[in-house]
Scaffold this motif. Structure first.
Motif, PDB file in Angstrom:
ATOM      1  N   ASN A  26       0.831  -1.208   0.000  1.00  0.00           N
ATOM      2  CA  ASN A  26       0.000   0.000   0.000  1.00  0.00           C
ATOM      3  C   ASN A  26       0.865   1.258   0.000  1.00  0.00           C
ATOM      4  N   LYS A  36      -6.027   1.235  -5.424  1.00  0.00           N
ATOM      5  CA  LYS A  36      -6.916   1.021  -4.284  1.00  0.00           C
ATOM      6  C   LYS A  36      -6.189   0.177  -3.240  1.00  0.00           C
ATOM      7  N   ARG A  37      -6.163   0.670  -2.014  1.00  0.00           N
ATOM      8  CA  ARG A  37      -5.420  -0.005  -0.955  1.00  0.00           C
ATOM      9  C   ARG A  37      -6.017  -1.374  -0.639  1.00  0.00           C
ATOM     10  N   ASP A  38      -5.158  -2.286  -0.200  1.00  0.00           N
ATOM     11  CA  ASP A  38      -5.580  -3.625   0.198  1.00  0.00           C
ATOM     12  C   ASP A  38      -5.706  -3.710   1.712  1.00  0.00           C
ATOM     13  N   ARG A  39      -6.592  -4.577   2.160  1.00  0.00           N
ATOM     14  CA  ARG A  39      -6.746  -4.832   3.597  1.00  0.00           C
ATOM     15  C   ARG A  39      -6.707  -6.335   3.823  1.00  0.00           C
ATOM     16  N   LYS A  80      -9.607  -5.284  -1.745  1.00  0.00           N
ATOM     17  CA  LYS A  80      -9.330  -3.901  -2.102  1.00  0.00           C
ATOM     18  C   LYS A  80     -10.425  -3.000  -1.545  1.00  0.00           C
ATOM     19  N   SER A 223      -4.150   7.712  -5.637  1.00  0.00           N
ATOM     20  CA  SER A 223      -4.311   6.548  -4.770  1.00  0.00           C
ATOM     21  C   SER A 223      -5.182   6.904  -3.564  1.00  0.00           C
ATOM     22  N   VAL A 225      -4.674   5.543  -0.678  1.00  0.00           N
ATOM     23  CA  VAL A 225      -3.870   5.166   0.484  1.00  0.00           C
ATOM     24  C   VAL A 225      -3.714   6.367   1.411  1.00  0.00           C
ATOM     25  N   GLU A 230      -1.855   3.842   7.364  1.00  0.00           N
ATOM     26  CA  GLU A 230      -0.940   2.742   7.080  1.00  0.00           C
ATOM     27  C   GLU A 230       0.175   2.672   8.120  1.00  0.00           C
TER      28      GLU A 230
END
Length: 262
Positions: A26, A36-39, A80, A223, A225, A230
């Motif tokens: 990220n 798109k940020r990942d979780r 995502k 982004s 993010v 983070e």
């Protein structure tokens, strides 16, 4: 029992290490257009039922809770987070950003269709709209040679003004794809996602219709993010990793004590 504790702590180390990799990715893509940020999400491993709840504890009584020992944790998936990134004006007529749900469709070299939020487009040698890797936008948009002004409407209509003309002529219309479960798309390289059985089939159509977002010309989506979030997640993951490492160290000391004194 102590050996089991070592195994449980090891699964914790593995899971936190994978979560740290997700966070690192990220942060690495904080400036990637349309990223798109990942979780990462976790789930317990199977439990060992030593005594089942409700089992007979005597002829007339039953255990109220039972005894169940967990065997650790694992990451069960990464999803995502499909929130809108900030829009940045670029002044480039071929740059596009999507306000709301939807993806641009890209023709990949193997014939499949890729989906992306990255609207950084250029013209190929024959005047077709392509992404930064040279993959064609679908449906194909051909810009005539000598076009002086390129206008892209919120609904995806592409118009150009040719030399010697005063009125713009429509040369094509950009269509967007929308998915019931965008988190189920398969992430690949080159800012592209591909359809899976989990994402459902793409619902393709004009921008601004049936839940698809509008297109903004001369802009790019940044982004989504959040660096502060983070970093907080990174510290939390680091602490969890240290605790699991401490568990291994403590269990090892217990085993040494048993070996030396019993």
């Amino acid at each position: 029992m102590s050996n089991a504790a070592l195994h449980v702590a090891r699964t914790g180390l593995d899971a936190q290490n994978m979560r740290m990799q997700v966070i690192a990715n990220n942060l690495a893509n904080v400036n990637t257009t349309g990223f798109k940020r990942d979780r990462a999400s976790f789930e317990t491993l199977a439990y060992q039922a030593m005594t089942a709840p409700g089992a007979a504890s005597s002829e007339s009584t039953k255990y109220a809770t039972g005894t169940n020992l967990g065997t650790g944790v694992q990451i069960n998936g990464t999803a995502k987070i499909d929130t809108q990134g900030s829009l940045q004006s670029t002044g480039n007529a071929l740059d596009m950003a999507i306000e709301g749900p939807g993806y641009f469709q890209i023709q990949m070299p193997d014939g499949r269709t890729g989906y992306t939020r990255d609207g950084n487009f250029n013209l190929s040698q024959d005047g077709t709209l392509v992404n930064s890797d040279g993959f064609q936008l679908q449906p194909q948009i051909q810009i005539p040679e000598g076009a002086q002004n390129i206008t892209i409407g919120a609904d995806g209509t592409v118009s150009v003004t040719l030399a010697g003309q005063t009125e713009a002529s429509e040369v094509g219309k950009i269509e967007l794809a929308r998915f019931i479960n965008p988190a189920g798309l398969q992430a690949g390289g080159n800012n592209l996602l591909t359809e899976t059985s989990a994402s459902g089939q793409p619902q393709v159509g004009a921008a601004g219709v049936d839940g698809r977002g509008n297109i903004r010309q001369a802009s790019l989506e940044g982004s989504n993010v959040n660096i502060v979030e983070e970093l907080v997640d990174m510290i939390e993951t680091q602490r969890a990793y240290e605790v699991n490492s401490k568990m291994i160290s403590s269990t090892d000391q217990m085993l040494q004590y048993v070996n030396q004194n019993i």
